[in-house]
Scaffold this active site. Sequence first.
Site: not given
Length: 451
Positions: A357, A155, A230, A264
């Site tokens: 983040e 997906k 992850e 990331c």
Amino acid sequence: MTATYDVINPATEEIVRTVDQADVAATDRAIERAAKAFETWRHVAPGDRARLLRAFADNIDAHREELARLEVANSGHTISNARWEAGNVRDVLTYYSAAPERLFGRQIPVAGGVDITFKEPLGVVGVIVPWNFPMPIAGWGFAPALAAGNTVVLKPAELTPLTAIRLAELALESGMPPDVFTVIAGKGSVVGERFVTHPAVRKLVFTGSTEVGQRVMRGAADQVKRVTLELGGKSANIVFADADVERAAATAPYGVFDNAGQDCCARSRILVQRSVYDRFLDLLEPAVQGVRVEDPARDTAEMGPLISPGQWEAVASYVPEDAPVAFRGRTPDGPGYWFPPTVLAPVTPSDRTFREEIFGPVVVVTPFEDEADAIALANDSAYGLSGSIWTNDLGRALRVSRAVETGNLSVNSHSSVRYWTPFGGYKQSGLGREHGAHGLEEFLEVKALFV
Ligand code: NAD
């Protein structure tokens, strides 16, 4: 009626294409077809499986420019990055195409006989991909999964489905059997959730935010389903006074502003030893202003726009009127979700810009006193994905690298992702490792047989 989604070019704000969104019933059908295909795919002779994966890789190579252009239009990636990304899928597939013929077990002597181990595929693997690197992150999941003998349902993120859809077409064109690799576009709350709850999906490879990753992990517990996660990052770029400060400052923008900071592994906290702090900032300013933020389709572009208006708002919330903006880069005029490279300094560890983040081109710079202080600051984070250390003292480089709680580090550079070396996070940055032999093992069961 089928739900659809308008894919928008983030550099022009124009519709690129309208994509159908699968519902639960369509997802179930795809998973069931993949489960059926597994019974054949797992028994394809290793050499033939290897050849099919190489043919798929070759077909990606033949369409590399097309895939790259599609990514530029869908995601606003710079064309040079997008070419690398398509090439990375090819390389990862080629790397893992060597695996089917090397899935060795062991013989372990035991009293009264011998124990033989077999490496067995798991079944259907569900790969859930974020929008920030649609091609590589898809490939890091599907290539080792397929090589190990699993079938894959994948997906893509709602915002960025186009290259994944094209990759699935290229797989079929290159001779991969139907239903071995299926891309299902749709919502996370529909298609992604179904991957979690459907019993035929035996493993989930989730890349995305820590928040959704936690939800996926909770859901996976119901069926004791394997997961690789992850997740987010807030990596530190640690610059010691004994380093080549010029080089550290010249490359720091590329360690955080690549992909407009939607990375990331972005080194979004720069920690600088106090004695060189002012000099570092003086050197960083021209480097940041030199980053070429422009139409990502141009060969010279170094940074494109953010992915969406929502992402723009989220990033902008970290730079309010009274933010300690030290300096900023430039952006083009006209349409597009442009956000300038932005340096906030000095920023204290309690500030949300130091802790959260941001996932945009905003970096904080914080001074530190000594080695112990640098390590404590770097580890003062819920995350632990990546990072860099700049020093000319080899002993210090090794000491600090061992002490920083993070999965991937680079010394005197900002590069830490290679498909043949392990990649993954500590703490809330994830679970499990991708790439290399570690990545393959994530897709295999070990069966022990006493004879
Ligand atoms: P996200 O968590 O919002 O979405 C990721 C994927 O999960 C999308 O495909 C989404 O549709 C799907 N999803 C959403 N809800 C779901 C649910 N309930 N069940 C199953 N799937 C669901 O993340 P994003 O905004 O697309 O990506 C950005 C995040 O990804 C950042 O935090 C970034 O750090 C992280 N990321 C991590 C890595 C890594 O390798 N560690 C790499 C790239 C991105």
